[in-house]
Design a protein around this motif. Structure first.
Motif, PDB file in Angstrom:
ATOM      1  N   ILE A   1      23.062  41.330  -9.005  1.00  0.00           N
ATOM      2  CA  ILE A   1      24.048  41.626  -7.973  1.00  0.00           C
ATOM      3  C   ILE A   1      23.836  40.593  -6.873  1.00  0.00           C
ATOM      4  O   ILE A   1      22.710  40.415  -6.394  1.00  0.00           O
ATOM      5  CB  ILE A   1      23.875  43.036  -7.394  1.00  0.00           C
ATOM      6  N   GLY A   2      24.882  39.886  -6.488  1.00  0.00           N
ATOM      7  CA  GLY A   2      24.750  38.817  -5.511  1.00  0.00           C
ATOM      8  C   GLY A   2      25.315  39.175  -4.156  1.00  0.00           C
ATOM      9  O   GLY A   2      26.318  39.901  -4.057  1.00  0.00           O
ATOM     10  N   ILE A   3      24.686  38.656  -3.112  1.00  0.00           N
ATOM     11  CA  ILE A   3      25.145  38.792  -1.728  1.00  0.00           C
ATOM     12  C   ILE A   3      25.221  37.394  -1.126  1.00  0.00           C
ATOM     13  O   ILE A   3      24.255  36.632  -1.188  1.00  0.00           O
ATOM     14  CB  ILE A   3      24.178  39.641  -0.871  1.00  0.00           C
ATOM     15  N   GLU A   4      26.372  37.037  -0.535  1.00  0.00           N
ATOM     16  CA  GLU A   4      26.538  35.704   0.043  1.00  0.00           C
ATOM     17  C   GLU A   4      27.555  35.775   1.186  1.00  0.00           C
ATOM     18  O   GLU A   4      28.661  36.276   1.000  1.00  0.00           O
ATOM     19  CB  GLU A   4      27.014  34.718  -1.023  1.00  0.00           C
TER      20      GLU A   4
ATOM     21  N   ALA B   1      30.164  29.702  -6.647  1.00  0.00           N
ATOM     22  CA  ALA B   1      29.357  30.530  -7.550  1.00  0.00           C
ATOM     23  C   ALA B   1      30.230  31.291  -8.540  1.00  0.00           C
ATOM     24  O   ALA B   1      29.887  31.411  -9.723  1.00  0.00           O
ATOM     25  CB  ALA B   1      28.504  31.497  -6.735  1.00  0.00           C
ATOM     26  N   LEU B   2      31.372  31.781  -8.077  1.00  0.00           N
ATOM     27  CA  LEU B   2      32.240  32.556  -8.966  1.00  0.00           C
ATOM     28  C   LEU B   2      32.949  31.683  -9.985  1.00  0.00           C
ATOM     29  O   LEU B   2      33.328  32.156 -11.057  1.00  0.00           O
ATOM     30  CB  LEU B   2      33.252  33.358  -8.144  1.00  0.00           C
TER      31      LEU B   2
ATOM     32  N   GLU C   1      32.154  36.689 -13.824  1.00  0.00           N
ATOM     33  CA  GLU C   1      31.893  38.115 -14.003  1.00  0.00           C
ATOM     34  C   GLU C   1      30.795  38.634 -13.068  1.00  0.00           C
ATOM     35  O   GLU C   1      30.486  39.833 -13.076  1.00  0.00           O
ATOM     36  CB  GLU C   1      31.496  38.399 -15.460  1.00  0.00           C
ATOM     37  N   LEU C   2      30.214  37.762 -12.280  1.00  0.00           N
ATOM     38  CA  LEU C   2      29.107  38.161 -11.412  1.00  0.00           C
ATOM     39  C   LEU C   2      29.587  39.102 -10.310  1.00  0.00           C
ATOM     40  O   LEU C   2      30.555  38.786  -9.605  1.00  0.00           O
ATOM     41  CB  LEU C   2      28.485  36.924 -10.764  1.00  0.00           C
ATOM     42  N   PRO C   3      28.934  40.252 -10.124  1.00  0.00           N
ATOM     43  CA  PRO C   3      29.232  41.079  -8.947  1.00  0.00           C
ATOM     44  C   PRO C   3      28.711  40.357  -7.703  1.00  0.00           C
ATOM     45  O   PRO C   3      27.506  40.347  -7.442  1.00  0.00           O
ATOM     46  CB  PRO C   3      28.445  42.373  -9.202  1.00  0.00           C
TER      47      PRO C   3
END
Length: 211
Positions: free
Chosen positions: A71-74, A83-84, A89-91
């Motif tokens: 799970i990513g935070i940015e 990044a996406l 598909e990365l949360p």
């Protein structure tokens, strides 16, 4: 994570991946052993991984390749977009170390080259929040710039100016790079066992296990 630096993150988005390869001599020593740093953080992780400061997704790639749920935070929109593109598909959530959407739990909290954007008091608040998210025996694994002492930091800043590395020197003076003792005290205050491993002249690997 230090929203005062958000404009800087936006500016870095397009050049960050090139910078970490050492093309800019001012920051070559900062990013020495960059791939090894990412590998060390990934190998020390496990389970569900919450990554703060995803940036352009370089550590994220290592984590996903290791088979972890990430799970990513940015905070930076420009960084999130890059990044996406790599991991659609990365949360990936908008937020920072202090303000982020609710996360029920994680087994590992990771970050690289980001925690120094918080003041020392903000670092302590962030670690307190980590304790609420981490599972029992969870851990925090950070690779970040910090210094053995204030004297060492001052020496490195002077060396940067002497070499004509003005941008690096000003970064080191402006941002909130801690000493090892400060980081140790923040984590031990919140009942973590903490260890340090030096990765290059600037960066240390911090592993803090929740007791």
């Amino acid at each position: 994570m230090g929203r005062e630096f958000l404009d800087l993150f936006e500016e870095w988005a397009e050049t960050y991946d090139a910078t970490v390869t050492g093309v800019d001599p001012q920051y070559r020593a900062v990013f020495a052993n960059y791939n090894e740093i990412l590998n060390e953080v990934a190998s020390a992780s496990g389970g569900t991984v919450l990554e703060f400061g995803v940036g352009t997704g370089n550590l994220t790639e290592k984590l996903l390749d290791s088979g972890y749920e990430v799970i990513g935070i940015e905070p930076s929109q420009a960084m999130r977009e890059i990044a996406l593109e790599k991991f659609p598909e990365l949360p990936l959530l908008e937020g920072d170390f202090l303000t982020f959407p609710e996360i029920k739990s994680a087994d590992t909290i990771v970050s690289t080259y980001a925690f120094h954007h918080l003041t020392d008091s903000e670092k302590e608040i962030a670690v307190r929040q980590f304790s609420k998210i981490l599972s029992s025996n969870g851990k925090v694994v950070f690779g970040d710039t910090m210094f053995e002492s204030v004297a060492v930091k001052d020496k490195i800043i002077k060396q940067a100016y002497d070499r004509g590395f003005t941008n690096l020197a000003e970064d080191l003076e402006r941002e909130y790079y801690p000493t090892l003792d400060v980081m140790r005290n923040i984590f031990t205050t919140h009942n973590y066992d903490v260890t340090f491993k030096q990765m290059n002249e600037f960066v240390w690997l911090v592993t803090a296990k929740k007791q």
